[in-house]
Design a protein around this motif. Sequence first.
Motif, PDB file in Angstrom:
ATOM      1  N   GLY A 102       0.796  -1.195   0.130  1.00 45.57           N
ATOM      2  CA  GLY A 102      -0.098  -0.005   0.030  1.00 45.57           C
ATOM      3  C   GLY A 102       0.751   1.223  -0.019  1.00 45.57           C
ATOM      4  N   GLY A 103       1.944   1.184   0.794  1.00 48.29           N
ATOM      5  CA  GLY A 103       2.846   2.386   0.716  1.00 48.29           C
ATOM      6  C   GLY A 103       3.600   2.627  -0.576  1.00 48.29           C
ATOM      7  N   ALA A 104       3.892   1.387  -1.128  1.00 49.38           N
ATOM      8  CA  ALA A 104       4.529   1.400  -2.599  1.00 49.38           C
ATOM      9  C   ALA A 104       3.616   1.995  -3.586  1.00 49.38           C
ATOM     10  N   TYR A 105       2.143   1.725  -3.491  1.00 47.54           N
ATOM     11  CA  TYR A 105       1.210   2.096  -4.492  1.00 47.54           C
ATOM     12  C   TYR A 105       1.269   3.718  -4.355  1.00 47.54           C
ATOM     13  N   SER A 106       1.000   4.123  -3.159  1.00 54.21           N
ATOM     14  CA  SER A 106       0.767   5.496  -2.840  1.00 54.21           C
ATOM     15  C   SER A 106       1.742   6.409  -3.012  1.00 54.21           C
ATOM     16  N   MET A 107       3.138   5.912  -3.006  1.00 55.20           N
ATOM     17  CA  MET A 107       4.464   6.603  -3.274  1.00 55.20           C
ATOM     18  C   MET A 107       4.650   6.758  -4.679  1.00 55.20           C
ATOM     19  N   TRP A 108       4.192   5.962  -5.558  1.00 55.00           N
ATOM     20  CA  TRP A 108       4.641   5.594  -6.836  1.00 55.00           C
ATOM     21  C   TRP A 108       4.677   6.763  -7.746  1.00 55.00           C
ATOM     22  N   LYS A 109       3.917   7.845  -7.533  1.00 48.04           N
ATOM     23  CA  LYS A 109       3.672   9.072  -8.179  1.00 48.04           C
ATOM     24  C   LYS A 109       4.821  10.093  -7.681  1.00 48.04           C
ATOM     25  N   THR A 110       5.016   9.944  -6.418  1.00 44.16           N
ATOM     26  CA  THR A 110       5.773  11.054  -5.994  1.00 44.16           C
ATOM     27  C   THR A 110       7.553  10.553  -5.644  1.00 44.16           C
ATOM     28  N   ALA A 111       7.742   9.344  -5.365  1.00 42.05           N
ATOM     29  CA  ALA A 111       9.104   8.895  -5.129  1.00 42.05           C
ATOM     30  C   ALA A 111       9.101   7.534  -5.648  1.00 42.05           C
ATOM     31  N   LYS A 112       9.445   7.360  -6.874  1.00 43.75           N
ATOM     32  CA  LYS A 112       9.515   5.932  -7.408  1.00 43.75           C
ATOM     33  C   LYS A 112      10.830   5.081  -6.757  1.00 43.75           C
ATOM     34  N   PRO A 113      11.805   5.522  -6.563  1.00 45.47           N
ATOM     35  CA  PRO A 113      12.889   4.698  -5.921  1.00 45.47           C
ATOM     36  C   PRO A 113      12.438   4.350  -4.906  1.00 45.47           C
ATOM     37  N   LEU A 114      12.027   5.139  -3.684  1.00 44.35           N
ATOM     38  CA  LEU A 114      11.411   4.726  -2.459  1.00 44.35           C
ATOM     39  C   LEU A 114      10.184   3.657  -2.654  1.00 44.35           C
TER      40      LEU A 114
ATOM     41  N   LEU B 158      11.804   0.230  -3.611  1.00 46.40           N
ATOM     42  CA  LEU B 158      11.950  -0.521  -2.163  1.00 46.40           C
ATOM     43  C   LEU B 158      10.927  -0.980  -1.357  1.00 46.40           C
ATOM     44  N   LEU B 159       9.922  -0.231  -1.294  1.00 48.58           N
ATOM     45  CA  LEU B 159       8.879  -0.700  -0.352  1.00 48.58           C
ATOM     46  C   LEU B 159       8.378  -2.115  -1.244  1.00 48.58           C
ATOM     47  N   GLY B 160       8.108  -1.867  -2.358  1.00 52.24           N
ATOM     48  CA  GLY B 160       7.715  -3.166  -3.158  1.00 52.24           C
ATOM     49  C   GLY B 160       8.509  -4.253  -2.905  1.00 52.24           C
ATOM     50  N   VAL B 161      10.007  -4.248  -2.957  1.00 49.06           N
ATOM     51  CA  VAL B 161      10.741  -5.362  -2.820  1.00 49.06           C
ATOM     52  C   VAL B 161      10.531  -5.736  -1.258  1.00 49.06           C
ATOM     53  N   GLY B 162      10.328  -4.875  -0.274  1.00 47.10           N
ATOM     54  CA  GLY B 162      10.236  -5.323   1.160  1.00 47.10           C
ATOM     55  C   GLY B 162       8.834  -5.996   1.443  1.00 47.10           C
ATOM     56  N   ALA B 163       8.008  -5.775   0.426  1.00 48.57           N
ATOM     57  CA  ALA B 163       6.863  -6.456   0.451  1.00 48.57           C
ATOM     58  C   ALA B 163       6.832  -7.623  -0.240  1.00 48.57           C
ATOM     59  N   LEU B 164       7.430  -7.865  -1.256  1.00 48.83           N
ATOM     60  CA  LEU B 164       7.779  -9.602  -1.678  1.00 48.83           C
ATOM     61  C   LEU B 164       8.495 -10.219  -0.863  1.00 48.83           C
TER      62      LEU B 164
END
Length: 51
Positions: free
Chosen positions: A19-31, A34-40
């Motif tokens: 959810g954090g990765a989805y919400s940050m995608w438009k503003t901070a793609k590198p972060l 990283l959140l997506g990798v952590g979720a995986l």
Amino acid sequence: MSKDLIWIALMALAGFLIGGAYSMWKTAKPLAVLLGVGALLAGAGAVAWMF
């Protein structure tokens, strides 16, 4: 702590991170990546712990 509680907590953490990765995608793609990798990793850990 019971084994069921651990994998459920890991799945909840994975959902929170995705959810954090989805919400940050438009503003901070590198972060967001990283959140997506952590979720995986949390999701894979939950599945491994479940079996």
